[in-house]
Design an enzyme around this catalytic site. Structure first.
Site, mmCIF file in Angstrom:
data_model
loop_
_atom_site.group_PDB
_atom_site.id
_atom_site.type_symbol
_atom_site.label_atom_id
_atom_site.label_comp_id
_atom_site.label_asym_id
_atom_site.label_seq_id
_atom_site.Cartn_x
_atom_site.Cartn_y
_atom_site.Cartn_z
ATOM 1 N N ASN A 113 -2.702 27.498 -26.637
ATOM 2 C CA ASN A 113 -1.785 28.058 -25.292
ATOM 3 C C ASN A 113 -0.414 27.379 -25.904
ATOM 4 O OD1 ASN A 113 -0.297 30.021 -24.078
ATOM 5 N ND2 ASN A 113 -1.353 29.261 -22.604
ATOM 6 N N TRP A 114 0.954 27.761 -26.609
ATOM 7 C CA TRP A 114 1.876 26.971 -26.527
ATOM 8 C C TRP A 114 2.893 27.424 -25.846
ATOM 9 C CZ3 TRP A 114 2.816 26.823 -32.758
ATOM 10 C CH2 TRP A 114 1.679 25.958 -33.137
ATOM 11 N N GLY A 171 -1.055 21.905 -16.191
ATOM 12 C CA GLY A 171 0.428 21.623 -16.344
ATOM 13 C C GLY A 171 0.581 20.146 -15.659
ATOM 14 N N GLY A 204 -2.661 23.208 -23.117
ATOM 15 C CA GLY A 204 -1.169 24.133 -23.631
ATOM 16 C C GLY A 204 -0.837 22.536 -24.292
ATOM 17 N N GLY A 205 -0.239 21.817 -22.882
ATOM 18 C CA GLY A 205 0.556 20.697 -23.428
ATOM 19 C C GLY A 205 -0.029 19.663 -24.502
#
Ligand code: 13P
Length: 238
Positions: free
Chosen positions: A8-9, A168, A221-222
């Site tokens: 998930n960018w 995050g 994510g990251g």
């Protein structure tokens, strides 16, 4: 066993970075299945740049197909472009954009009816976990967000458990914590549903999470932004 790793960018990556990312991915044969959700304006470009077999999808869609909905993105158009899936109900959508379970149910229903795969996200906040409300919160998110879905291909429904406190923050759920919730979700939804864990998944903690019985993959994510990290996740021993 093959797992599913979804990047998930969020609202990150530039086109040159995305181009370099996919060029690196083309140099390796990935062990696990890999999907990428770029920001909406990059979906078309990513569909052209991604190596064969890597699915491209969106991070959100409207619950409507067409009409006077200025600024919305149609799931019909995503499908028309060749997009294969959509993330619905990410905690950032719930918290920053006030999306409710009832609204999310409409998006899930519409997307499934168009043949898109849906990654429906659930997860508790830190306060909810500390008040021992984790299972209750997730049960409600599943009951209310996956309501009245109509006819759809059950393979297209994927659920991601993303504890909000782990997103995050670098604070990953322990494999046992994640497995405990996944097993409850499995019990509620039945064995067919693919279940992803998300929240600070990194190359150094992915294997232990992916080895858990009810964890079929990861929503990342990251660590999905840097090609070397994402490739490492897609090669994680399980
Ligand atoms: P991080 O992997 O950066 O914690 O993000 C998780 C996430 O929100 C994926 O949807």
């Amino acid at each position: 066993m093959k797992k599913l790793i979804v990047g998930n960018w969020k609202m990150n990556q530039t086109l040159p970075l995305a181009k370099a990312f996919f060029a690196d991915l083309k140099t390796v044969e990935l062990e696990h299945e890999a999907w990428i959700a770029p920001q909406a304006f990059h979906v078309t470009a990513c569909l052209q740049m991604a190596p064969e077999g890597i699915w491209i999808g969106a991070q959100n869609v409207s619950n409507e197909e067409h009409g006077a909905f200025t600024g919305e993105n149609s799931p019909f158009s995503l499908r028309e472009l060749g997009g294969k899936f959509v993330i619905i109900g990410h905690s950032e959508r719930r918290q920053l954009f006030n999306e409710t379970n009832a609204q999310l149910a409409l998006k899930v229903r519409k997307s499934l009816s168009l043949g898109l795969a849906v990654i429906y996200c659930v997860g508790e906040t830190l306060a909810e976990r500390e008040q021992n409300k984790t299972f209750e919160v997730i049960k409600t998110q599943l009951n209310d967000g996956l309501k009245d879905l109509g006819d759809y291909n059950p393979d297209n429904l994927i659920v991601a458990y993303e504890p909000v406190w782990a997103i995050g923050t670098g604070k990953v759920a322990t494999p046992a914590q994640a497995q405990e919730v996944h097993s409850a979700i499995r019990e509620q939804l039945g064995s067919k549903t693919t279940l992803l864990y998300g929240g600070s998944v990194k190359p150094d903690n992915a294997s232990e999470l992916l080895k858990q019985k009810d964890i079929d993959g990861a929503l990342v994510g990251g660590a999905s932004l840097k090609p070397s990290d994402f490739i490492a996740l897609c090669q994680a021993p399980v």
